[in-house]
Design an enzyme around this catalytic site. Structure first.
Site, PDB file in Angstrom:
ATOM      1  N   ARG A   1       0.812 -12.411   0.561  1.00 22.38           N
ATOM      2  CA  ARG A   1       0.527 -11.112  -0.057  1.00 22.38           C
ATOM      3  C   ARG A   1       0.349 -10.002   0.959  1.00 22.38           C
ATOM      4  O   ARG A   1       0.306  -8.840   0.575  1.00 22.38           O
ATOM      5  CB  ARG A   1      -0.761 -11.223  -0.871  1.00 22.38           C
ATOM      6  CG  ARG A   1      -0.558 -12.107  -2.051  1.00 22.38           C
ATOM      7  CD  ARG A   1      -1.872 -12.540  -2.610  1.00 22.38           C
ATOM      8  NE  ARG A   1      -1.617 -13.177  -3.872  1.00 22.38           N
ATOM      9  CZ  ARG A   1      -2.075 -12.732  -5.029  1.00 22.38           C
ATOM     10  NH1 ARG A   1      -2.823 -11.671  -5.069  1.00 22.38           N
ATOM     11  NH2 ARG A   1      -1.784 -13.359  -6.127  1.00 22.38           N
TER      12      ARG A   1
ATOM     13  N   TRP B   1      -7.001  -6.665   3.438  1.00 28.21           N
ATOM     14  CA  TRP B   1      -5.997  -5.604   3.587  1.00 28.21           C
ATOM     15  C   TRP B   1      -6.816  -4.318   3.556  1.00 28.21           C
ATOM     16  O   TRP B   1      -7.291  -3.901   2.503  1.00 28.21           O
ATOM     17  CB  TRP B   1      -4.997  -5.676   2.434  1.00 28.21           C
ATOM     18  CG  TRP B   1      -3.867  -4.704   2.564  1.00 28.21           C
ATOM     19  CD1 TRP B   1      -2.726  -4.852   3.296  1.00 28.21           C
ATOM     20  CD2 TRP B   1      -3.761  -3.420   1.925  1.00 28.21           C
ATOM     21  NE1 TRP B   1      -1.926  -3.744   3.159  1.00 28.21           N
ATOM     22  CE2 TRP B   1      -2.537  -2.850   2.331  1.00 28.21           C
ATOM     23  CE3 TRP B   1      -4.574  -2.688   1.070  1.00 28.21           C
ATOM     24  CZ2 TRP B   1      -2.101  -1.601   1.898  1.00 28.21           C
ATOM     25  CZ3 TRP B   1      -4.154  -1.436   0.633  1.00 28.21           C
ATOM     26  CH2 TRP B   1      -2.928  -0.910   1.051  1.00 28.21           C
TER      27      TRP B   1
ATOM     28  N   HIS C   1      21.996  20.629  -3.490  1.00 27.61           N
ATOM     29  CA  HIS C   1      20.804  21.447  -3.753  1.00 27.61           C
ATOM     30  C   HIS C   1      19.753  21.307  -2.652  1.00 27.61           C
ATOM     31  O   HIS C   1      18.593  21.625  -2.875  1.00 27.61           O
ATOM     32  CB  HIS C   1      20.213  21.092  -5.116  1.00 27.61           C
ATOM     33  CG  HIS C   1      21.150  21.382  -6.237  1.00 27.61           C
ATOM     34  ND1 HIS C   1      21.456  22.661  -6.633  1.00 27.61           N
ATOM     35  CD2 HIS C   1      21.893  20.551  -7.009  1.00 27.61           C
ATOM     36  CE1 HIS C   1      22.340  22.610  -7.622  1.00 27.61           C
ATOM     37  NE2 HIS C   1      22.624  21.340  -7.867  1.00 27.61           N
TER      38      HIS C   1
ATOM     39  N   CYS D   1      -5.669  -8.434  -0.437  1.00 18.86           N
ATOM     40  CA  CYS D   1      -6.804  -9.309  -0.119  1.00 18.86           C
ATOM     41  C   CYS D   1      -6.782 -10.581  -0.928  1.00 18.86           C
ATOM     42  O   CYS D   1      -6.428 -10.590  -2.101  1.00 18.86           O
ATOM     43  CB  CYS D   1      -8.125  -8.672  -0.487  1.00 18.86           C
ATOM     44  SG  CYS D   1      -8.493  -7.175   0.303  1.00 18.86           S
TER      45      CYS D   1
ATOM     46  N   LYS E   1      13.850  -0.468   0.206  1.00 19.30           N
ATOM     47  CA  LYS E   1      13.964  -1.745   0.929  1.00 19.30           C
ATOM     48  C   LYS E   1      14.098  -1.494   2.419  1.00 19.30           C
ATOM     49  O   LYS E   1      13.456  -2.140   3.229  1.00 19.30           O
ATOM     50  CB  LYS E   1      15.201  -2.481   0.382  1.00 19.30           C
ATOM     51  CG  LYS E   1      15.170  -3.936   0.185  1.00 19.30           C
ATOM     52  CD  LYS E   1      14.078  -4.572  -0.604  1.00 19.30           C
ATOM     53  CE  LYS E   1      13.365  -3.805  -1.629  1.00 19.30           C
ATOM     54  NZ  LYS E   1      12.245  -4.305  -2.297  1.00 19.30           N
TER      55      LYS E   1
ATOM     56  N   ASN F   1     -12.832  -7.889  -2.868  1.00 25.37           N
ATOM     57  CA  ASN F   1     -11.530  -7.235  -3.045  1.00 25.37           C
ATOM     58  C   ASN F   1     -11.760  -5.984  -3.867  1.00 25.37           C
ATOM     59  O   ASN F   1     -12.459  -6.052  -4.880  1.00 25.37           O
ATOM     60  CB  ASN F   1     -10.562  -8.121  -3.834  1.00 25.37           C
ATOM     61  CG  ASN F   1     -10.035  -9.261  -3.012  1.00 25.37           C
ATOM     62  OD1 ASN F   1     -10.307  -9.354  -1.826  1.00 25.37           O
ATOM     63  ND2 ASN F   1      -9.277 -10.141  -3.650  1.00 25.37           N
ATOM     64  N   GLY F   2     -11.153  -4.896  -3.482  1.00 28.68           N
ATOM     65  CA  GLY F   2     -11.292  -3.675  -4.269  1.00 28.68           C
ATOM     66  C   GLY F   2     -11.879  -2.543  -3.445  1.00 28.68           C
ATOM     67  O   GLY F   2     -11.896  -2.592  -2.214  1.00 28.68           O
TER      68      GLY F   2
ATOM     69  N   GLU G   1      10.772  -0.284   3.836  1.00 23.00           N
ATOM     70  CA  GLU G   1       9.753  -1.333   3.844  1.00 23.00           C
ATOM     71  C   GLU G   1       9.903  -2.280   5.028  1.00 23.00           C
ATOM     72  O   GLU G   1       8.925  -2.626   5.671  1.00 23.00           O
ATOM     73  CB  GLU G   1       9.843  -2.184   2.560  1.00 23.00           C
ATOM     74  CG  GLU G   1       9.286  -1.527   1.326  1.00 23.00           C
ATOM     75  CD  GLU G   1       9.438  -2.423   0.101  1.00 23.00           C
ATOM     76  OE1 GLU G   1       8.459  -2.605  -0.614  1.00 23.00           O
ATOM     77  OE2 GLU G   1      10.543  -2.947  -0.150  1.00 23.00           O
TER      78      GLU G   1
ATOM     79  N   LYS H   1       1.623  -7.656  -0.904  1.00 25.25           N
ATOM     80  CA  LYS H   1       2.491  -8.097  -1.994  1.00 25.25           C
ATOM     81  C   LYS H   1       1.916  -7.758  -3.370  1.00 25.25           C
ATOM     82  O   LYS H   1       2.558  -7.122  -4.170  1.00 25.25           O
ATOM     83  CB  LYS H   1       2.693  -9.619  -1.860  1.00 25.25           C
ATOM     84  CG  LYS H   1       3.590 -10.233  -2.911  1.00 25.25           C
ATOM     85  CD  LYS H   1       5.031 -10.173  -2.491  1.00 25.25           C
ATOM     86  CE  LYS H   1       5.995 -10.640  -3.554  1.00 25.25           C
ATOM     87  NZ  LYS H   1       7.233  -9.856  -3.497  1.00 25.25           N
TER      88      LYS H   1
ATOM     89  N   GLU I   1      16.143   2.083  -4.742  1.00 24.82           N
ATOM     90  CA  GLU I   1      15.660   0.751  -4.367  1.00 24.82           C
ATOM     91  C   GLU I   1      16.198   0.364  -2.975  1.00 24.82           C
ATOM     92  O   GLU I   1      15.478  -0.214  -2.156  1.00 24.82           O
ATOM     93  CB  GLU I   1      16.078  -0.270  -5.444  1.00 24.82           C
ATOM     94  CG  GLU I   1      15.772  -1.724  -5.148  1.00 24.82           C
ATOM     95  CD  GLU I   1      14.289  -2.032  -4.874  1.00 24.82           C
ATOM     96  OE1 GLU I   1      13.435  -1.175  -5.125  1.00 24.82           O
ATOM     97  OE2 GLU I   1      14.009  -3.127  -4.365  1.00 24.82           O
TER      98      GLU I   1
END
Ligand code: HGA
Length: 607
Positions: A27, A75, A503, A2, A484, A100-101, A487, A602, A480
């Protein structure tokens, strides 16, 4: 995540609010809105699902004039992304709120307000702030008092801005858990969740602290602390560069940022290396004297950087190191070993969980706290004892690329600095420094592999699942790489330490499950080769990014892409690049929104 922008000015503020929201767009968000009080004291509110562009179009079609206004990119946390849930929320066509929050006790408050006759139009937690303020305003003299009473009833995190059409010359702002900054102009004042949103109108800012409430009008800013006492917060000149936000020749910010890595690494190293050593002022030595244990706290991509650093701290410097996800650490009772350093990693410096973990750590027995961060004016930088500024340049793509490799370089410099107090010899430090200095050129060579990786991506884009394998400090790089791919291409990807395959995950391997392997020339190469054979024996199809001296050869079951040879110390950084390019090109073929992938944000300012 947000974004908030607000203004009290003599001029019309709609364009300023929209321009501010655009600065925060990268973001990630799902809807946008604004509310403006016009000269005839009417509240005009516009909200749209989707991009700020749509809101801008709505403002062009039905212009709104007025000098006091608030705006928001949402968001969603509570309630789906639709126009009704978008902010601002309005009570009785009088009070408008952006937030926001998360208000944790919203259900209870909602029930109480319904009993008082209030009607809710959205599913959001935010709407309780709106009606509660209206409710208190019936028995208080001022908007400030009404907001102070409202805030006392809220549990959870908020950065909120509230306006009242009957009192059009002011906005009341409150911060607890979500950042807010006041911008100072001439005869006008602003508020935003990030100074970036206001750089076009001012460079003078004061950062609200936890619990602060401020009353902002054109000519005055009055700030009250959590106890309600008047308080002064320093006004600082922003150091954030207003660098161009242009994609240049690139189709996406993410691709631009992948290709900027040699430059970003040069920038982070510049001035920080002297005569084959990490410069003394890179990390202030006096505060770090006697450190015997390190705890790193991070989330997402930064967490993977931390995991790589754990291998380095223990193998190169001989210092014990733990790594933990911030959202776990903050709610766990942990033991702090003697002489411990707490490190937080966050590109934005506003990651809510990481910030909460830092605040918790300050009540524990840490000798000192250090943050590695890309945002000089962020909460993490202001609240840590030591701050290493990454200087990676602005990262716009939601999926982090250059911030990750720069974090790794910074961590390696810290390993060399702290290692001197332990087992690291001058020769080994020189080797680390030379390896770091070779990085920009080495990464240029890897970036030149783009065409080959693009071809590889073509055989990959129709897959639904994939496995990433690495060993040692390449295991977090595999993690990572998998993150990626998830995402930005929405392909399910999992990472395993290659030795762990037998395993369990080996059961998944078949010709429809590509297995991506990172194979630098290091002491684990032969072990990794055995793991690769285990996959081959089960009909798995592999893509191997391998050192040219590794001995891997392409065949029917395996495509090998040669990565230029590099010092094993920096191999985690070098092998990140092909995985970034692979994800990017798979996402491109799939046609996803690479820079703003669905459901993601973001700067994650909610917990
Ligand atoms: N909880 C509010 C605001 C969400 C938020 O801060 N996102 O970053 C909502 O869902 O509208």
């Amino acid at each position: 995540m947000c974004g908030i922008v607000g203004a009290v000015a003599q001029r019309d503020v709609a364009a300023i609010l929209i321009a501010g929201l655009k600065q925060l767009e990268y973001r990630g968000y799902d809807s946008a809105g604004l509310a403006i009080i016009s000269a005839d004291k009417q509240l005009h509110c516009l909200r749209r699902v989707g991009k700020v562009e749509k809101l801008q179009q709505a403002v062009i079609e039905s212009p709104v004039f007025g000098g006091t206004g608030i705006a928001h990119t949402r968001w969603a946390t509570h309630g789906i992304a639709n126009e009704t849930n978008a902010h601002p929320h309005i009570s009785h066509q009088q009070i408008a709120v952006v937030h926001n929050g998360i208000i944790e006790n919203h259900q209870q408050l909602r029930q109480q307000l319904i009993e008082q006759g209030y009607t809710f139009s959205s599913e959001t937690d935010t709407e309780v702030i709106t009606h509660l303020t209206h409710f208190h305003l019936q028995t208080t003299e001022t908007l400030l008092e009404a907001v102070q009473k409202t805030i006392k009833q809220l549990q959870g995190a908020y950065g909120t801005v509230i306006i009242d059409k009957n009192d059009p010359e002011q906005m009341i702002v409150a911060r607890s858990g979500s950042p807010l900054v006041i911008g100072y102009g001439l005869g006008e004042h602003f508020v935003a969740s990030d100074p970036l949103a206001l750089l076009a109108v001012t460079r003078r800012f004061s950062f609200l602290e936890e619990g602060d409430i401020a009353q902002i009008s054109r000519f005055s800013v009055k700030i009250f602390d959590a106890q309600g006492d008047p308080v002064k917060r320093d006004i600082v000149e922003s150091q954030t560069s207003n660098e161009s936000n242009d994609k240049g020749q690139y189709k996406h910010y993410m691709l631009k940022e992948i290709f900027e890595q040699p430059l970003a690494l040069q920038r982070t190293l510049a001035g920080r290396i002297q005569q084959h050593k990490i410069a003394p002022d890179c990390f202030p030595n006096e505060k770090l004297q006697g450190i015997e244990h390190i705890q790193i706290i991070a989330c997402g991509t930064s967490y993977h950087a931390a995991l790589v650093a754990r291998y380095w701290f223990e193998s190169l410097a001989g210092i014990s190191c733990n790594v933990e996800i911030a959202s776990e650490f903050r709610y766990r009772k942990s033991v702090t070993p003697k002489n411990s350093l707490l490190i937080t990693l966050s590109q934005s410096g506003e990651t809510a969980d990481t910030l909460a973990a830092l605040r918790l750590a300050k009540q524990l027995d840490y000798q000192t706290t250090l943050t590695i961060c890309n945002s000089p004016e962020s909460s993490l930088v202001r609240e840590s004892d030591i701050a290493y500024m990454m200087k990676a340049g602005r990262e716009v793509g939601v999926a982090s690329s250059k911030a990750f490799t720069v974090q790794l370089a910074a961590l390696l410099m810290l390993v060399a600095t702290l290692g001197r107090q332990h087992q690291l010899s001058a020769d080994r430090e020189k080797q680390i420094v030379e390896a770091l200095q070779s990085l920009p050129a080495k990464i240029e060579q890897v970036l030149a592999m783009e065409q080959q990786i693009k071809q590889l991506a073509e055989g990959f884009a129709d897959k639904h699942h994939s496995l990433f394998l690495g060993r040692g400090e390449q295991y977090p790089i595999a993690m990572e790489g998998a993150l990626k791919l998830k995402e930005i291409s929405y392909i399910h990807a999992e990472a395993y330490a290659a030795g762990e395959l037998k395993h369990g995950p080996l059961a998944l391997v078949d010709a429809d499950m590509p297995v991506i392997v990172v194979a630098p020339d290091n002491e684990l190469l032969e072990k990794l080769k055995s793991n690769v054979e285990e996959v081959r024996a089960r009909g798995g199809l592999m893509i191997v990014f391998a050192d040219k001296n590794s001995g891997f050869k392409s065949d029917d079951t395996m495509q090998v892409l040669e990565v230029p040879h590099c010092d094993p110390i920096i191999a985690p950084i070098v092998y990140t690049i092909p995985l970034q390019l692979l994800s990017y090109h798979v996402a491109l073929i799939k046609g996803t929104d690479v820079d703003q992938p669905r459901n993601l944000a973001k700067s994650v300012t909610v917990e």
